[in-house]
Design an enzyme around this catalytic site. Structure first.
Site, mmCIF file in Angstrom:
data_model
loop_
_atom_site.group_PDB
_atom_site.id
_atom_site.type_symbol
_atom_site.label_atom_id
_atom_site.label_comp_id
_atom_site.label_asym_id
_atom_site.label_seq_id
_atom_site.Cartn_x
_atom_site.Cartn_y
_atom_site.Cartn_z
ATOM 1 N N SER A 110 5.647 12.215 -22.857
ATOM 2 C CA SER A 110 4.266 12.640 -22.674
ATOM 3 C C SER A 110 4.107 14.089 -23.138
ATOM 4 C CB SER A 110 3.850 12.437 -21.207
ATOM 5 O OG SER A 110 2.442 12.546 -21.060
ATOM 6 N N GLU A 208 2.470 7.231 -29.385
ATOM 7 C CA GLU A 208 1.981 6.570 -28.180
ATOM 8 C C GLU A 208 0.996 7.515 -27.519
ATOM 9 O OE1 GLU A 208 2.573 7.328 -24.675
ATOM 10 O OE2 GLU A 208 3.469 9.248 -25.216
ATOM 11 N N HIS A 277 3.560 5.411 -21.918
ATOM 12 C CA HIS A 277 3.011 5.337 -20.556
ATOM 13 C C HIS A 277 2.829 3.881 -20.149
ATOM 14 C CE1 HIS A 277 1.983 9.366 -22.000
ATOM 15 N NE2 HIS A 277 1.838 9.734 -20.740
#
Length: 306
Positions: A110, A208, A277
């Protein structure tokens, strides 16, 4: 020159840091038992419980924890408690000589993507894109498969990702190999124009994201395309785009947006990977060699430890 960190052994100590946002402390505490089950000891950063707005403490304190853990000879790996926001704020202040002289496992995803890119491009250290402690492992409903992929830190063995793990779809056919780079799309894009700008030349680019509307994904992919990052890549690995749905109508859907830029790039591309995620969340090393075969729908990933 790329450097693989040393593998973990039972009895080793791992350092816990929070270089981005404040982690959920309840989840974090619950995650420690998993690390202990792996036979690891835990050393917690001095500022893991700090909070400064949406940051896990002041920049200097989060930076100090990162430096301290890399310098600590007892610590064999750094595992991030969570992501959120803020790693880009400390990237230019990191003493990369410390990391280069003390290479060890660095694990997160992330917002940690900015640090993955900066650390690898400044030092050559292979890092790991994988589920974090408070964000994933400490949740009551954590998927057992997400935990399984921590085993790659103990044994140097390739990872083979096939359609048996998740349904994969070829967007552009081809067989290609190269070093893998990338991670969270928002953080990849935020490196453009900085000294940490992501290098995708002849590499497989992983993307992502989460909670971004298709129009935002469109904006970011367009920026990467115009900056030459999609064209430079040898292939594209499409991870999970969790809750990336339009909040206003009319809108293109996520699939239309991604397919548009994949066609423009015209590089071998596979989508459907559980990187990001999602649950389960499959971990992989960044910076290692990867072979992608879109016909047989598989990814073979070199080990990230020695």
């Amino acid at each position: 020159m790329l450097v693989k960190p040393q593998r973990l052994q039972k009895g080793d100590t791992v350092g816990i840091i929070a270089p981005a946002s404040p982690p959920n402390q309840e989840n974090l505490q619950r995650s420690y038992s998993f690390l202990e089950e792996l036979g690891l000891k835990i050393k917690i950063g001095d500022h893991v419980q700090d909070q400064y707005g949406y940051l896990a403490g002041k920049d200097k304190d989060r930076l100090a924890d990162l430096h301290r853990m890399f310098l600590d000879r007892e610590v064999k790996a750094l595992i991030c408690a969570g992501g959120g926001y803020g790693t880009g704020r400390i990237a230019s202040q990191i003493d990369y000589t410390i990391i280069k002289n003390n290479p060890k496992i660095f694990w997160g995803y992330s917002d940690i993507t900015f640090l993955h890119t900066a650390i690898r491009q400044q030092t050559g250290l292979i890092t790991f894109h994988g589920p974090m402690l408070a964000s994933d492992i400490g949740k009551v409903d954590v998927h057992s498969i997400s935990k399984t992929y921590f085993n790659q830190l103990f044994t140097p063995a390739p990872i083979r990702y096939t359609s048996e793990i998740s349904s994969l779809e070829a967007l552009v056919d081809g067989k290609v190999s190269g070093l893998v780079t990338g991670g969270n799309l928002s953080l990849i894009t935020s490196t453009i124009g900085t000294k940490f700008e992501i290098d995708t030349k002849e590499k497989l680019l992983l993307i992502e994201d989460i909670n971004e509307e298709p129009r935002a994904i469109d904006r970011m992919l367009n920026q990467l395309f115009m900056a030459g990052k999609l064209i430079d890549a040898s292939g594209l690995i499409i991870g999970d785009f969790n809750n990336c749905v339009p909040e206003r109508e009319p809108s293109l859907d996520l699939e239309e947006v991604i397919n548009h830029y994949i066609r423009l790039a015209n590089k071998p591309a596979l989508k459907g990977f559980k990187f990001g995620h999602c649950s389960p969340h499959i971990a992989l090393p960044l910076g290692v060699n990867v072979e992608m075969d879109t016909v047989n729908k598989q990814l073979t990933i070199e080990s990230g430890v020695q």
